[in-house]
Design a protein around this motif. Structure first.
Motif, PDB file in Angstrom:
ATOM      1  N   PRO A   1       0.825  -1.214   0.000  1.00 17.90           N
ATOM      2  CA  PRO A   1       0.000   0.000   0.000  1.00 17.90           C
ATOM      3  C   PRO A   1       0.857   1.262   0.000  1.00 17.90           C
ATOM      4  N   ARG A   2       0.251   2.406  -0.162  1.00 17.30           N
ATOM      5  CA  ARG A   2       0.974   3.674  -0.111  1.00 17.30           C
ATOM      6  C   ARG A   2       1.134   4.137   1.339  1.00 17.30           C
TER       7      ARG A   2
ATOM      8  N   THR B   1       4.200  -4.611  -1.515  1.00 14.89           N
ATOM      9  CA  THR B   1       4.455  -5.119  -2.864  1.00 14.89           C
ATOM     10  C   THR B   1       5.114  -4.051  -3.732  1.00 14.89           C
ATOM     11  N   CYS B   2       5.897  -4.515  -4.682  1.00 16.06           N
ATOM     12  CA  CYS B   2       6.538  -3.643  -5.664  1.00 16.06           C
ATOM     13  C   CYS B   2       6.467  -4.340  -7.007  1.00 16.06           C
TER      14      CYS B   2
ATOM     15  N   TYR C   1       9.344   3.964   2.651  1.00 19.38           N
ATOM     16  CA  TYR C   1      10.022   2.925   1.875  1.00 19.38           C
ATOM     17  C   TYR C   1       9.839   3.173   0.375  1.00 19.38           C
ATOM     18  N   PHE C   2      10.941   3.038  -0.340  1.00 22.85           N
ATOM     19  CA  PHE C   2      10.912   3.168  -1.792  1.00 22.85           C
ATOM     20  C   PHE C   2      11.442   1.904  -2.447  1.00 22.85           C
ATOM     21  N   CYS C   3      10.736   1.486  -3.479  1.00 25.81           N
ATOM     22  CA  CYS C   3      11.211   0.435  -4.359  1.00 25.81           C
ATOM     23  C   CYS C   3      11.763   1.116  -5.620  1.00 25.81           C
ATOM     24  N   ALA C   4      12.750   0.513  -6.232  1.00 26.87           N
ATOM     25  CA  ALA C   4      13.319   1.081  -7.452  1.00 26.87           C
ATOM     26  C   ALA C   4      13.707  -0.041  -8.399  1.00 26.87           C
TER      27      ALA C   4
ATOM     28  N   LEU D   1       5.166   3.733   6.220  1.00 24.18           N
ATOM     29  CA  LEU D   1       4.816   2.711   7.199  1.00 24.18           C
ATOM     30  C   LEU D   1       4.983   3.242   8.610  1.00 24.18           C
ATOM     31  N   THR D   2       3.958   3.057   9.415  1.00 22.95           N
ATOM     32  CA  THR D   2       4.028   3.384  10.837  1.00 22.95           C
ATOM     33  C   THR D   2       3.775   2.118  11.634  1.00 22.95           C
TER      34      THR D   2
END
Lengths: 114, 112
Positions: free
Chosen positions: A8-9, A22-23, A89-92, A111-112
């Motif tokens: 999720p965002r 998920t990414c 969190y970032f996916c790349a 995320l908290t």
């Protein structure tokens, strides 16, 4: 449209409750990576993957797991989240063609962990 | 492992002036040095990069210089504009696609 998506965002959870972020990328990129961003610490690499079934640790892998069963997907798993994993969190992803190293980032997941 | 230090952490410049952000790295085997721009609430985006076989690279108003001997590289932005206001990150890696280490970021404010 070429893109990296994350879901999720936004997520608020409690300590110890397993979660998966998920990414997915639709650019047929071999390389995928996860980062966390914290104020004053910049971006720190958690795990990266050079191709399907090939993953390796970044600088801060403790408390995280990843898998790369398909080229397009690279989920981040927190088996037992703790408050110190509260972060952005970032996916790349990136194409491994020898001519371009541009990493394309997803929109981020905040995320908290309470 | 690799350690990347970035300075300054904040930078304010008048519109039209130049801005310079500096990074140092520790691992002499690092050979790929990208710079990313992150606007507020957005994702990082690559703005320029340089490889260890090149000393300088330019793209319109932005340029990056690399000094392999001293193990430092710098981002230069000329004729700054308000839309240049953002956080800038440097990074270093070996091979371009492997483990990547980022600097802690520079918040650039361009004052109109």
């Amino acid at each position: 449209e070429a893109q990296v998506t994350q879901n999720p965002r936004y997520l608020i959870t409690v300590t110890g409750k397993k979660l998966t972020v998920t990414c997915s990328q639709n650019m047929n990129h071999e390389y995928m990576s996860w980062y966390r961003q914290d104020p004053g610490l910049g971006l720190r690499q958690i795990y990266y993957s050079m191709n399907v079934e090939v993953t390796d640790k970044g600088d801060v892998p403790e408390g995280y797991k990843v898998s790369r069963k398909e080229k397009r997907n690279f989920p981040l798993i927190l088996e037992s989240p703790s408050p110190n994993q509260t972060s952005l969190y970032f996916c790349a992803s990136s194409l491994l063609d020898g001519s371009t190293d541009t990493q394309y980032f997803g929109p981020g997941t905040r995320l908290t962990v309470l | 492992g690799e350690n990347v230090e970035q300075h300054p952490s904040t930078l304010s410049v008048q519109e039209g002036d130049s801005a310079v952000i500096k990074c140092t790295y520790s691992d002499s085997a690092s050979n790929y040095f990208p710079w990313y721009k992150q606007e507020l609430g957005k994702r990082p985006q690559l703005i320029i990069d340089i490889r260890s076989n090149v000393g300088e690279k330019k793209d319109q108003r932005i340029a990056v210089t690399l000094n392999k001997t001293a193990k430092h590289f710098s981002l230069h932005i000329t004729e700054t504009q308000p839309e240049d206001s953002a956080v800038y990150f440097c990074a270093a890696s070996k091979g371009g696609y492997q483990k990547v280490t980022f600097g802690t970021g520079t918040k650039l404010q361009v004052i109109p």
